[in-house]
Design an enzyme around this catalytic site. Structure first.
Site, PDB file in Angstrom:
ATOM      1  N   HIS A  43      56.194  34.554 -20.876  1.00 28.74           N
ATOM      2  CA  HIS A  43      56.477  35.548 -20.237  1.00 28.74           C
ATOM      3  C   HIS A  43      57.769  35.952 -19.557  1.00 28.74           C
ATOM      4  O   HIS A  43      58.750  34.881 -20.232  1.00 28.74           O
ATOM      5  CB  HIS A  43      55.354  34.171 -18.938  1.00 28.74           C
ATOM      6  CG  HIS A  43      56.293  32.841 -18.954  1.00 28.74           C
ATOM      7  ND1 HIS A  43      56.950  32.885 -17.914  1.00 28.74           N
ATOM      8  CD2 HIS A  43      56.003  32.174 -18.984  1.00 28.74           C
ATOM      9  CE1 HIS A  43      57.532  31.342 -17.725  1.00 28.74           C
ATOM     10  NE2 HIS A  43      56.667  31.193 -18.848  1.00 28.74           N
ATOM     11  N   ASP A  87      58.787  36.309 -16.366  1.00 26.80           N
ATOM     12  CA  ASP A  87      59.985  35.743 -15.513  1.00 26.80           C
ATOM     13  C   ASP A  87      60.043  34.226 -15.368  1.00 26.80           C
ATOM     14  O   ASP A  87      59.900  33.528 -15.956  1.00 26.80           O
ATOM     15  CB  ASP A  87      58.584  36.148 -14.120  1.00 26.80           C
ATOM     16  CG  ASP A  87      57.223  35.210 -14.212  1.00 26.80           C
ATOM     17  OD1 ASP A  87      56.630  35.506 -15.196  1.00 26.80           O
ATOM     18  OD2 ASP A  87      56.904  34.567 -13.009  1.00 26.80           O
ATOM     19  N   ASP A  95      62.839  29.369 -19.338  1.00 24.71           N
ATOM     20  CA  ASP A  95      61.527  28.798 -19.360  1.00 24.71           C
ATOM     21  C   ASP A  95      61.181  30.306 -18.391  1.00 24.71           C
ATOM     22  O   ASP A  95      61.285  30.455 -17.430  1.00 24.71           O
ATOM     23  CB  ASP A  95      60.760  28.010 -18.331  1.00 24.71           C
ATOM     24  CG  ASP A  95      59.336  27.629 -18.109  1.00 24.71           C
ATOM     25  OD1 ASP A  95      58.714  28.705 -18.628  1.00 24.71           O
ATOM     26  OD2 ASP A  95      58.977  27.441 -16.945  1.00 24.71           O
ATOM     27  N   GLU A 144      53.747  35.000 -14.442  1.00 24.25           N
ATOM     28  CA  GLU A 144      53.527  33.549 -14.981  1.00 24.25           C
ATOM     29  C   GLU A 144      53.638  32.050 -14.306  1.00 24.25           C
ATOM     30  O   GLU A 144      53.005  31.681 -13.929  1.00 24.25           O
ATOM     31  CB  GLU A 144      53.916  32.954 -16.645  1.00 24.25           C
ATOM     32  CG  GLU A 144      53.167  31.843 -17.192  1.00 24.25           C
ATOM     33  CD  GLU A 144      53.898  29.979 -16.824  1.00 24.25           C
ATOM     34  OE1 GLU A 144      53.349  29.399 -17.202  1.00 24.25           O
ATOM     35  OE2 GLU A 144      54.774  30.766 -16.212  1.00 24.25           O
ATOM     36  N   GLU A 145      55.013  32.271 -13.415  1.00 21.65           N
ATOM     37  CA  GLU A 145      55.517  31.573 -12.659  1.00 21.65           C
ATOM     38  C   GLU A 145      54.880  31.551 -11.678  1.00 21.65           C
ATOM     39  O   GLU A 145      54.293  30.152 -10.645  1.00 21.65           O
ATOM     40  CB  GLU A 145      57.174  31.577 -12.369  1.00 21.65           C
ATOM     41  CG  GLU A 145      57.751  31.726 -14.177  1.00 21.65           C
ATOM     42  CD  GLU A 145      58.453  29.502 -14.505  1.00 21.65           C
ATOM     43  OE1 GLU A 145      57.229  28.997 -14.132  1.00 21.65           O
ATOM     44  OE2 GLU A 145      58.201  29.744 -15.684  1.00 21.65           O
ATOM     45  N   ASP A 202      55.688  29.152 -24.811  1.00 18.83           N
ATOM     46  CA  ASP A 202      56.333  28.176 -23.352  1.00 18.83           C
ATOM     47  C   ASP A 202      56.240  26.881 -23.165  1.00 18.83           C
ATOM     48  O   ASP A 202      56.327  26.582 -22.141  1.00 18.83           O
ATOM     49  CB  ASP A 202      55.227  29.199 -22.357  1.00 18.83           C
ATOM     50  CG  ASP A 202      55.769  28.855 -20.697  1.00 18.83           C
ATOM     51  OD1 ASP A 202      56.666  29.116 -20.548  1.00 18.83           O
ATOM     52  OD2 ASP A 202      54.973  28.808 -20.337  1.00 18.83           O
ATOM     53  N   HIS A 224      63.045  25.022 -14.301  1.00 19.96           N
ATOM     54  CA  HIS A 224      62.697  25.436 -12.688  1.00 19.96           C
ATOM     55  C   HIS A 224      63.856  24.629 -11.936  1.00 19.96           C
ATOM     56  O   HIS A 224      63.998  24.461 -10.585  1.00 19.96           O
ATOM     57  CB  HIS A 224      61.293  24.780 -12.164  1.00 19.96           C
ATOM     58  CG  HIS A 224      60.623  26.106 -12.477  1.00 19.96           C
ATOM     59  ND1 HIS A 224      59.040  25.265 -12.413  1.00 19.96           N
ATOM     60  CD2 HIS A 224      60.089  26.276 -13.932  1.00 19.96           C
ATOM     61  CE1 HIS A 224      58.240  26.155 -13.031  1.00 19.96           C
ATOM     62  NE2 HIS A 224      59.043  26.822 -13.791  1.00 19.96           N
TER      63      HIS A 224
END
Length: 414
Positions: free
Chosen positions: A79, A81, A142, A176-177, A199, A381
């Protein structure tokens, strides 16, 4: 500088932060900036059928180098994003070469220190090169580490047609997030029989179990009266919402759980005496326990509605995704082949349950069995996110070898 490192450093500079609860898709148009960049790079390197659809998904194909008839079509997905938890704008990465095991000062003022005390996994990377942030943003490993690894795999395989492999499909997804990464994924058009999301975390991780997940919006209807004359009249919705929370099992809370233990997580609460909303997520790896958790919510609400009056508590629950384990187990060669390749490379495979969800979980229920492979990042994150250069390089080799493995007749037996 290795190709995967160069790609990663370029991709993290593109702001692709997604937006929670946005009505549009993708949730932020800027995700398409990276999508267009990736599509153009794929065309330049010689990938086939490269296209970005109106939703921002990027699809491409690496043609087979051996007769493809009878061979499975394997896909690799990551992903684009980054999490809205911490800003992904103006990411300023740097490489810490030959890490020495000490704390790393991220910013000039010394406000952000990446330390082995807080992140003991750092010590596993002594003598290797780490990519870190400057403390003002997340890094974006990520999942831009996964994006870079797949892109480097594609470039290597196209440049080396002597590597035997069947047809390989590639896809990059938005959002995705914020839990919407597969909302418009074209499984049929993608054309893979099986796939891997790239991922995961540290080198060696393989994940084919994840939470069953539901969201809960609890609406609490109170009754506001002047506090000086409210006896036998006021129903304080804030206190009522707190009462609901206090009736949930104390230790089924994220701060007390690990591995396959589920939880109720109060994520947000807002309101007044008259009306309060609480937002929860409900998680459990075990489907029966997951259903029991939802039933507990219903029973608590029924009890409180009897106490405070019908309609005082309105629990709106919606299932988000399910444990992909039951969809992967009939195709366990996906896990076994990845583990075998890791062992051949001298990497210790570590099968762990995902304490969250992945695009692969939903894709598995959409007809595309899709376990998750490591991407190499840590501390996702947040400002202390980092990734090891040597891990990314090994993951590129891992992906190439897994793809080549499916050109062998016995691959579907694991």
């Amino acid at each position: 500088m290795s190709g995967v490192t160069e790609k990663f450093l370029r991709y993290v500079k593109v702001d692709t932060e997604s937006v929670q609860d946005a009505e549009q898709f993708p949730s932020s148009e800027k995700q398409k900036d990276l999508a267009r960049l990736l599509a153009e790079e794929l065309r330049v390197m010689g990938a086939k059928d490269v296209h970005m659809d109106p939703y921002g998904y990027v699809y491409a194909e690496i043609p087979a180098t051996v007769p493809a008839e009878g061979l499975p079509v394997i896909g690799f997905i990551a992903h684009m994003d980054t999490s809205p938890a911490v800003s992904g704008k103006d990411v300023n990465p740097r490489i810490v070469k030959n890490y020495d095991g000490n704390s790393i000062q991220l910013d000039a003022a010394g406000n952000y220190i990446l330390s082995p005390e807080e992140s003991p996994e750092l010590l596993e990377y002594c003598g290797q090169d780490l990519i870190v942030t400057d403390g003002s943003t997340l890094l974006g490993a990520d999942d831009k580490a996964g994006v870079a690894e797949i892109m480097e795999m594609a470039q290597t395989m196209i440049a080396h047609p002597e590597i035997p492999h069947g047809v390989i499909k590639i896809a990059f997804t938005p959002d995705e997030e914020v839990g919407r990464g597969t909302d418009f994924f074209d499984v049929k058009g993608f054309g893979a029989d099986f796939a891997y999301t790239v991922d995961g975390g540290k080198l060696g991780e393989i994940e084919y179990e994840n939470f069953n997940a539901a969201s809960l919006l609890l609406k609490v209807h109170g009754k506001s009266y002047h506090p000086g004359s409210s006896k036998n009249h006021m129903k304080n919705a804030i206190l009522m919402a707190m009462e609901f929370q206090n009736m949930l099992p104390v230790f089924e809370n994220p701060m007390y759980t690990e591995d396959r233990e589920g939880f109720f997580h109060l994520d947000r609460i807002s309101g007044s005496v008259d009306y309060t909303e609480s937002e929860y997520i409900i998680r459990d790896h075990d489907r029966a326990k997951f259903e029991e958790k939802k039933e507990r919510v219903r029973k608590i609400c029924a009890y409180l509605n009897e106490k405070y009056g019908e309609g005082s508590f309105d629990a709106q629950m919606r299932d988000s995704y399910y444990n992909m384990k039951e969809k992967i187990e009939p195709h366990f060669h996906l896990v076994e082949n990845a583990m075998r390749v890791m062992e051949e490379m001298g990497i210790e495979p570590v099968v762990i349950p995902v304490r969250g969800g992945t695009d692969g979980a939903r894709l598995s229920y959409m007809g595309l069995p899709c376990p998750n492979l490591c991407a190499g990042g840590h501390n996702a994150h947040g400002r202390f996110e980092f990734v090891c250069v040597q891990s990314m390089e090994k993951i590129v080799e891992l992906l190439i070898r897994v793809a080549a493995r499916y050109a062998e007749p016995e691959a579907l037996q694991g």
